[in-house]
Design a protein around this motif. Structure first.
Motif, PDB file in Angstrom:
ATOM      1  N   GLN A 133      89.718  74.441  45.472  1.00 48.46           N
ATOM      2  CA  GLN A 133      89.093  73.535  46.426  1.00 48.46           C
ATOM      3  C   GLN A 133      87.692  73.989  46.797  1.00 48.46           C
ATOM      4  O   GLN A 133      87.420  75.186  46.892  1.00 48.46           O
ATOM      5  CB  GLN A 133      89.922  73.421  47.707  1.00 48.46           C
ATOM      6  N   LEU A 134      86.846  73.000  47.013  1.00 46.64           N
ATOM      7  CA  LEU A 134      85.471  73.196  47.451  1.00 46.64           C
ATOM      8  C   LEU A 134      85.260  72.254  48.625  1.00 46.64           C
ATOM      9  O   LEU A 134      85.595  71.066  48.523  1.00 46.64           O
ATOM     10  CB  LEU A 134      84.532  72.847  46.297  1.00 46.64           C
ATOM     11  N   VAL A 135      84.744  72.758  49.719  1.00 50.81           N
ATOM     12  CA  VAL A 135      84.500  71.952  50.909  1.00 50.81           C
ATOM     13  C   VAL A 135      82.999  71.873  51.147  1.00 50.81           C
ATOM     14  O   VAL A 135      82.323  72.904  51.249  1.00 50.81           O
ATOM     15  CB  VAL A 135      85.204  72.544  52.146  1.00 50.81           C
ATOM     16  N   MET A 136      82.485  70.652  51.247  1.00 51.93           N
ATOM     17  CA  MET A 136      81.065  70.432  51.533  1.00 51.93           C
ATOM     18  C   MET A 136      80.923  69.997  52.982  1.00 51.93           C
ATOM     19  O   MET A 136      81.555  69.036  53.417  1.00 51.93           O
ATOM     20  CB  MET A 136      80.495  69.322  50.637  1.00 51.93           C
ATOM     21  N   HIS A 154      75.055  70.330  54.334  1.00 52.09           N
ATOM     22  CA  HIS A 154      75.253  70.297  52.879  1.00 52.09           C
ATOM     23  C   HIS A 154      75.593  71.671  52.297  1.00 52.09           C
ATOM     24  O   HIS A 154      75.382  71.906  51.115  1.00 52.09           O
ATOM     25  CB  HIS A 154      74.054  69.697  52.156  1.00 52.09           C
ATOM     26  N   ARG A 155      76.128  72.548  53.095  1.00 52.53           N
ATOM     27  CA  ARG A 155      76.579  73.847  52.588  1.00 52.53           C
ATOM     28  C   ARG A 155      78.013  73.726  52.099  1.00 52.53           C
ATOM     29  O   ARG A 155      78.799  72.940  52.617  1.00 52.53           O
ATOM     30  CB  ARG A 155      76.494  74.911  53.674  1.00 52.53           C
ATOM     31  N   SER A 156      78.331  74.540  51.131  1.00 48.45           N
ATOM     32  CA  SER A 156      79.674  74.492  50.559  1.00 48.45           C
ATOM     33  C   SER A 156      80.402  75.804  50.816  1.00 48.45           C
ATOM     34  O   SER A 156      79.787  76.848  51.010  1.00 48.45           O
ATOM     35  CB  SER A 156      79.594  74.233  49.055  1.00 48.45           C
ATOM     36  N   ARG A 157      81.723  75.702  50.797  1.00 42.11           N
ATOM     37  CA  ARG A 157      82.553  76.904  50.878  1.00 42.11           C
ATOM     38  C   ARG A 157      83.736  76.727  49.942  1.00 42.11           C
ATOM     39  O   ARG A 157      84.203  75.620  49.703  1.00 42.11           O
ATOM     40  CB  ARG A 157      82.982  77.199  52.302  1.00 42.11           C
ATOM     41  N   SER A 158      84.189  77.827  49.445  1.00 39.67           N
ATOM     42  CA  SER A 158      85.296  77.845  48.503  1.00 39.67           C
ATOM     43  C   SER A 158      86.610  77.944  49.265  1.00 39.67           C
ATOM     44  O   SER A 158      86.736  78.768  50.177  1.00 39.67           O
ATOM     45  CB  SER A 158      85.142  79.040  47.560  1.00 39.67           C
ATOM     46  N   GLY A 159      87.579  77.135  48.879  1.00 42.15           N
ATOM     47  CA  GLY A 159      88.883  77.173  49.527  1.00 42.15           C
ATOM     48  C   GLY A 159      89.600  78.489  49.352  1.00 42.15           C
ATOM     49  O   GLY A 159      90.359  78.916  50.225  1.00 42.15           O
ATOM     50  N   GLY A 207      87.912  81.403  48.714  1.00 44.49           N
ATOM     51  CA  GLY A 207      86.994  82.496  49.012  1.00 44.49           C
ATOM     52  C   GLY A 207      86.280  83.068  47.803  1.00 44.49           C
ATOM     53  O   GLY A 207      85.446  83.958  47.938  1.00 44.49           O
ATOM     54  N   ASN A 208      86.579  82.573  46.621  1.00 43.17           N
ATOM     55  CA  ASN A 208      85.983  83.073  45.385  1.00 43.17           C
ATOM     56  C   ASN A 208      84.715  82.279  45.070  1.00 43.17           C
ATOM     57  O   ASN A 208      84.777  81.123  44.663  1.00 43.17           O
ATOM     58  CB  ASN A 208      86.998  82.955  44.241  1.00 43.17           C
ATOM     59  N   VAL A 209      83.566  82.903  45.268  1.00 40.52           N
ATOM     60  CA  VAL A 209      82.284  82.266  44.983  1.00 40.52           C
ATOM     61  C   VAL A 209      81.820  82.752  43.614  1.00 40.52           C
ATOM     62  O   VAL A 209      81.052  83.701  43.503  1.00 40.52           O
ATOM     63  CB  VAL A 209      81.252  82.570  46.090  1.00 40.52           C
ATOM     64  N   ASP A 210      82.320  82.095  42.581  1.00 39.46           N
ATOM     65  CA  ASP A 210      81.992  82.467  41.208  1.00 39.46           C
ATOM     66  C   ASP A 210      81.105  81.404  40.564  1.00 39.46           C
ATOM     67  O   ASP A 210      80.654  80.458  41.229  1.00 39.46           O
ATOM     68  CB  ASP A 210      83.275  82.699  40.393  1.00 39.46           C
ATOM     69  N   TYR A 211      80.849  81.562  39.281  1.00 34.51           N
ATOM     70  CA  TYR A 211      79.957  80.644  38.567  1.00 34.51           C
ATOM     71  C   TYR A 211      80.479  79.212  38.595  1.00 34.51           C
ATOM     72  O   TYR A 211      79.711  78.273  38.816  1.00 34.51           O
ATOM     73  CB  TYR A 211      79.770  81.126  37.124  1.00 34.51           C
ATOM     74  N   ALA A 212      81.779  79.004  38.397  1.00 34.54           N
ATOM     75  CA  ALA A 212      82.354  77.652  38.399  1.00 34.54           C
ATOM     76  C   ALA A 212      82.162  76.997  39.773  1.00 34.54           C
ATOM     77  O   ALA A 212      81.804  75.816  39.860  1.00 34.54           O
ATOM     78  CB  ALA A 212      83.828  77.697  38.019  1.00 34.54           C
ATOM     79  N   PHE A 213      82.385  77.751  40.832  1.00 37.30           N
ATOM     80  CA  PHE A 213      82.186  77.223  42.178  1.00 37.30           C
ATOM     81  C   PHE A 213      80.728  76.826  42.397  1.00 37.30           C
ATOM     82  O   PHE A 213      80.432  75.731  42.881  1.00 37.30           O
ATOM     83  CB  PHE A 213      82.602  78.256  43.225  1.00 37.30           C
ATOM     84  N   LEU A 214      79.804  77.712  42.052  1.00 40.18           N
ATOM     85  CA  LEU A 214      78.386  77.420  42.248  1.00 40.18           C
ATOM     86  C   LEU A 214      77.945  76.224  41.422  1.00 40.18           C
ATOM     87  O   LEU A 214      77.176  75.384  41.886  1.00 40.18           O
ATOM     88  CB  LEU A 214      77.545  78.646  41.899  1.00 40.18           C
TER      89      LEU A 214
END
Length: 77
Positions: free
Chosen positions: A31-34, A39-44, A46-53
């Motif tokens: 999950q990704l929450v915008m 317009h900031r995003s956060r990872s459901g 907590g993993n901020v990796d290349y796919a998330f970015l």
């Protein structure tokens, strides 16, 4: 090396938009929450990796162009 990420909107309210995303269109498990306000995003997870970015940047780009949050999409590089 090629990179793909797919995303699909699953929820939206006045404050945020929630997307599922992943490297396989049939297995989007993260999950990704915008935040609509900044317009900031956060990872459901907590993993901020290349796919998330990659997903976050593509969603933001599509939002900026269309002035609405995309229902679904993908990014390839």
């Amino acid at each position: 090396m090629a990179a793909l990420v797919y995303f699909r909107k699953i929820a939206e309210d006045a404050d945020a938009v929630v997307y599922l995303f992943g490297e396989d269109a049939s297995e989007m498990t993260r999950q990704l929450v915008m935040d609509k306000g900044n317009h900031r995003s956060r990872s459901g997870d907590g993993n901020v990796d290349y796919a998330f970015l990659k997903a976050s940047r593509k969603i933001s780009s599509m939002r900026d162009r269309a002035s609405e949050w995309p229902e679904r999409g993908m990014s390839a590089s």
